[in-house]
Every structure is written in structure tokens, then in C-alpha cells.
Scaffold this motif. Structure first.
Motif, PDB file in Angstrom:
ATOM      1  N   ARG B 150     -14.201 -22.825 -33.234  1.00  0.00           N
ATOM      2  CA  ARG B 150     -13.658 -24.086 -33.741  1.00  0.00           C
ATOM      3  C   ARG B 150     -13.928 -24.234 -35.231  1.00  0.00           C
ATOM      4  O   ARG B 150     -13.097 -24.723 -35.990  1.00  0.00           O
ATOM      5  N   ARG B 151     -15.155 -23.845 -35.657  1.00  0.00           N
ATOM      6  CA  ARG B 151     -15.475 -23.940 -37.079  1.00  0.00           C
ATOM      7  C   ARG B 151     -14.524 -23.111 -37.901  1.00  0.00           C
ATOM      8  O   ARG B 151     -13.981 -23.568 -38.927  1.00  0.00           O
ATOM      9  N   GLU B 152     -14.322 -21.851 -37.446  1.00  0.00           N
ATOM     10  CA  GLU B 152     -13.420 -20.989 -38.226  1.00  0.00           C
ATOM     11  C   GLU B 152     -12.014 -21.571 -38.246  1.00  0.00           C
ATOM     12  O   GLU B 152     -11.351 -21.587 -39.295  1.00  0.00           O
ATOM     13  N   GLU B 153     -11.554 -22.097 -37.129  1.00  0.00           N
ATOM     14  CA  GLU B 153     -10.229 -22.714 -37.054  1.00  0.00           C
ATOM     15  C   GLU B 153     -10.133 -23.875 -38.035  1.00  0.00           C
ATOM     16  O   GLU B 153      -9.163 -24.017 -38.788  1.00  0.00           O
ATOM     17  N   ALA B 154     -11.196 -24.740 -38.010  1.00  0.00           N
ATOM     18  CA  ALA B 154     -11.177 -25.904 -38.905  1.00  0.00           C
ATOM     19  C   ALA B 154     -11.149 -25.466 -40.357  1.00  0.00           C
ATOM     20  O   ALA B 154     -10.389 -26.015 -41.175  1.00  0.00           O
ATOM     21  N   GLN B 155     -11.936 -24.455 -40.697  1.00  0.00           N
ATOM     22  CA  GLN B 155     -11.953 -23.996 -42.090  1.00  0.00           C
ATOM     23  C   GLN B 155     -10.592 -23.435 -42.491  1.00  0.00           C
ATOM     24  O   GLN B 155     -10.111 -23.691 -43.610  1.00  0.00           O
ATOM     25  N   ARG B 156      -9.979 -22.704 -41.549  1.00  0.00           N
ATOM     26  CA  ARG B 156      -8.659 -22.138 -41.844  1.00  0.00           C
ATOM     27  C   ARG B 156      -7.665 -23.255 -42.113  1.00  0.00           C
ATOM     28  O   ARG B 156      -6.900 -23.224 -43.086  1.00  0.00           O
ATOM     29  N   LEU B 157      -7.684 -24.264 -41.242  1.00  0.00           N
ATOM     30  CA  LEU B 157      -6.741 -25.376 -41.410  1.00  0.00           C
ATOM     31  C   LEU B 157      -6.969 -26.065 -42.748  1.00  0.00           C
ATOM     32  O   LEU B 157      -6.021 -26.415 -43.460  1.00  0.00           O
ATOM     33  N   LEU B 158      -8.275 -26.300 -43.075  1.00  0.00           N
ATOM     34  CA  LEU B 158      -8.559 -26.977 -44.336  1.00  0.00           C
ATOM     35  C   LEU B 158      -8.050 -26.152 -45.518  1.00  0.00           C
ATOM     36  O   LEU B 158      -7.440 -26.696 -46.458  1.00  0.00           O
ATOM     37  N   LYS B 159      -8.303 -24.814 -45.457  1.00  0.00           N
ATOM     38  CA  LYS B 159      -7.826 -23.964 -46.555  1.00  0.00           C
ATOM     39  C   LYS B 159      -6.317 -24.046 -46.685  1.00  0.00           C
ATOM     40  O   LYS B 159      -5.762 -24.179 -47.788  1.00  0.00           O
ATOM     41  N   GLU B 160      -5.642 -23.981 -45.534  1.00  0.00           N
ATOM     42  CA  GLU B 160      -4.177 -24.049 -45.544  1.00  0.00           C
ATOM     43  C   GLU B 160      -3.691 -25.334 -46.188  1.00  0.00           C
ATOM     44  O   GLU B 160      -2.830 -25.335 -47.064  1.00  0.00           O
ATOM     45  N   SER B 161      -4.303 -26.448 -45.712  1.00  0.00           N
ATOM     46  CA  SER B 161      -3.829 -27.744 -46.240  1.00  0.00           C
ATOM     47  C   SER B 161      -4.127 -27.844 -47.729  1.00  0.00           C
ATOM     48  O   SER B 161      -3.328 -28.365 -48.499  1.00  0.00           O
ATOM     49  N   LEU B 162      -5.297 -27.301 -48.137  1.00  0.00           N
ATOM     50  CA  LEU B 162      -5.603 -27.273 -49.577  1.00  0.00           C
ATOM     51  C   LEU B 162      -4.521 -26.488 -50.322  1.00  0.00           C
ATOM     52  O   LEU B 162      -4.043 -26.897 -51.386  1.00  0.00           O
TER      53      LEU B 162
END
Lengths: 128, 167
Positions: B150-162
Motif C-alpha cells: 500500500r505504501r508503494e502504491e500511495a507513493q506511486r500515486l503521489l508521484k504521478e499526481s505531482l
């Protein structure tokens, strides 16, 4: 029911079958001539089908006893006795505890990194 | 018909008058009992161990020693039991007055059987404990994996949105 309780039940059942067998046969047996010196016993007033049933009873009861004994052997075979030895079990418990502690610390680290209590990822209850 | 009232509560409650204000003003609870104690006129012991057969005055039929092969002994006791039952049946036909000794032998075998089964219980308890520990380790590992994912998923999503915000 766990295997040991099943074994205990089976032992009690064997005991029950044994004493029921002897009790019933002794109670229902027709009188029999013991020796040539004694006169023939008075004719028993059992009907012919009673006599037939009575001849069947020892066979059925001994079959039940043997079946119960076989069931006991089957249950003994099903006992999951790992190579045994109390020391082996205690050693295994110590290993598992050490592994549990390690995994627990890993879990703690992951939780802190996820920051569910403090830090950037805090989720506060909205209280609505 | 006269009925007695319940006994009054023990008078220790007065000692806890200021417990809410000051937790240490009241006495500590009594320490756990060790050894033997008397309860309602009966003697009890805190050391719960299965008494050996000799202590109960029963002859032990299976070989003593550190590691008893339970399966083998249980099976051989079962065979002995069947033979003794057969012997009893014979005795009842031939010499009915000598049943007592055979019956005693049969009950001795039963006592040994039950004692063997009872001495399997501690082994069962430790096996249950091992099983519980294994389950707990498995659940914890699963949780660690989940959180990592979940952490990796959340970080990926945040990077994408950034990335989409910047671009």
C-alpha cells in the motif's frame, strides 16, 4: 472433538460394549445341564424366536466389540505425534518466538514508516 | 421455613475510601498463592501435574522411560485388552467362580490406557501453542506485505499526481 478426547471416548465405549455383552448374555442365557449327576433343568419358557435371537446375540456383540477395537486402532494411527520429545517442542517454540519478535519489529517499522499515527500520513477521525 | 441472610461483605472496603483521589492509599492486592492452599475445607495444590500410576497404587504395564512410544503402547494395550476379554469369556464358561482376577486385570488395562491418554495432553498443549505461534507469524508477515504494497502504491500515486500537476 480433538483426537485425544475421541480416543478416550472410544476406550469408554469398548468398556461399555464389554460389560454390556457379558451382562446381557448372563442375564438372558437359557438354563443348561451342568453334569450328568444333576437332573435335566426345567424346560425354559422362551419362544423359538427368542432362542434364535439369543443365538445371534453373541455374534453381534462380539462383532461390535471387534469393530470398536479396530476403530481405536484407526484413531491411534491418526495421532499426529511429531517426532516427539519435549525438548524438541520447546526448541521449536523458542525458534518461533524469536521469529515472531523479528517479524513484529518489522511490522512496527512498516507501521511507523506508513505514519498512521503521526507524520505526514496521519488519518484523523472526522468525528461526524 | 427460616432462611439465613447472605454473609456481609468483608470489611476491607473501608480501606479503599480515598482510592479515586490517591491510588496508592489503598493496600496492594495479595500476592498469588504458591504451593498448597485450603479452600472450603479442601486441600488444593497450585502445581497441576498428572500423578504417576504408582502414586495411585496402580501397576504400570507399559515400559517406563523418558520417551514412551505412545502409538505402539496404545496398540499393544488394545490387543492385551481384547485377549483379556476373551479370557474372561472362557473363564465364565469353564470356571465361573474365578472371574474376579480376570476382571481386575481388565480394569488394570483400562486404567493404564486412560493414564497414557492423559499423559498425551501436555504434548497436545505445546503442539497447540506451536500452531498458534505459526499462525501469528503468518498473519504478521501478511500484514507487513500488505502495508509495504500500500505504501508503494500511495507513493506511486503521489508521484504521478505531482507529475501531472507540474507538467
Amino acid at each position: 472433538m480433538d483426537i485425544i478426547s475421541q480416543l478416550q471416548e472410544q476406550v469408554n465405549q469398548i468398556a461399555g460394549i464389554a460389560f454390556n455383552t457379558f451382562g446381557t448374555l448372563q442375564r438372558d442365557a437359557p438354563p443348561v445341564r451342568l453334569s450328568a449327576n444333576y437332573p435335566e433343568p426345567p424346560a425354559a419358557n422362551t419362544t423359538p424366536e427368542d432362542a434364535a435371537n439369543f443365538a445371534e446375540q453373541p455374534k453381534q456383540m462380539s462383532a461390535a466389540l471387534v469393530k470398536a477395537a479396530k476403530q481405536f486402532d484407526a484413531l491411534v494411527a491418526a495421532l499426529p505425534l511429531a517426532e516427539g520429545g519435549e525438548e524438541a517442542q520447546l526448541k521449536r517454540i523458542a525458534e518461533l518466538q524469536a521469529e515472531n519478535d523479528a517479524v513484529g519489529q518489522e511490522l512496527q517499522r512498516q507501521l511507523e514508516a506508513a505514519g498512521t499515527k503521526t507524520g505526514p500520513g496521519v488519518v484523523q477521525p472526522s468525528g461526524r | 421455613m427460616a432462611t439465613a441472610t447472605y454473609p456481609p461483605p468483608p470489611p476491607y472496603y473501608r480501606l479503599y475510601k480515598d482510592y479515586l483521589q490517591n491510588s496508592s492509599s489503598a493496600p496492594e492486592p495479595p500476592p498469588p498463592i504458591e504451593g498448597t492452599y485450603i479452600c472450603f475445607g479442601g486441600n488444593y495444590t497450585t502445581d497441576d501435574v498428572l500423578p504417576s500410576l504408582e502414586e495411585q497404587g496402580v501397576r504400570q504395564l507399559y515400559p517406563k522411560g523418558p520417551n514412551v512410544d505412545f502409538k505402539k503402547e496404545l496398540r499393544s494395550l488394545n490387543r492385551e485388552l481384547q485377549l483379556h476379554i476373551l479370557e474372561l469369556a472362557d473363564v465364565l464358561v469353564e470356571r465361573p467362580s474365578q472371574y474376579a482376577r480376570r476382571v481386575e486385570d481388565i480394569s488394570l488395562i483400562f486404567k493404564n490406557l486412560h493414564h497414557l491418554l492423559n499423559s498425551l495432553r501436555p504434548h497436545q498443549a505445546t503442539a497447540t501453542l506451536i500452531h498458534i505461534l505459526e499462525l501469528q507469524i503468518q498473519r504478521r508477515k501478511q500484514a507487513v506485505e500488505d502495508i509495504k504494497r500500500r505504501r508503494e502504491e500511495a507513493q506511486r500515486l503521489l508521484k504521478e499526481s505531482l507529475g501531472t500537476l507540474d507538467g
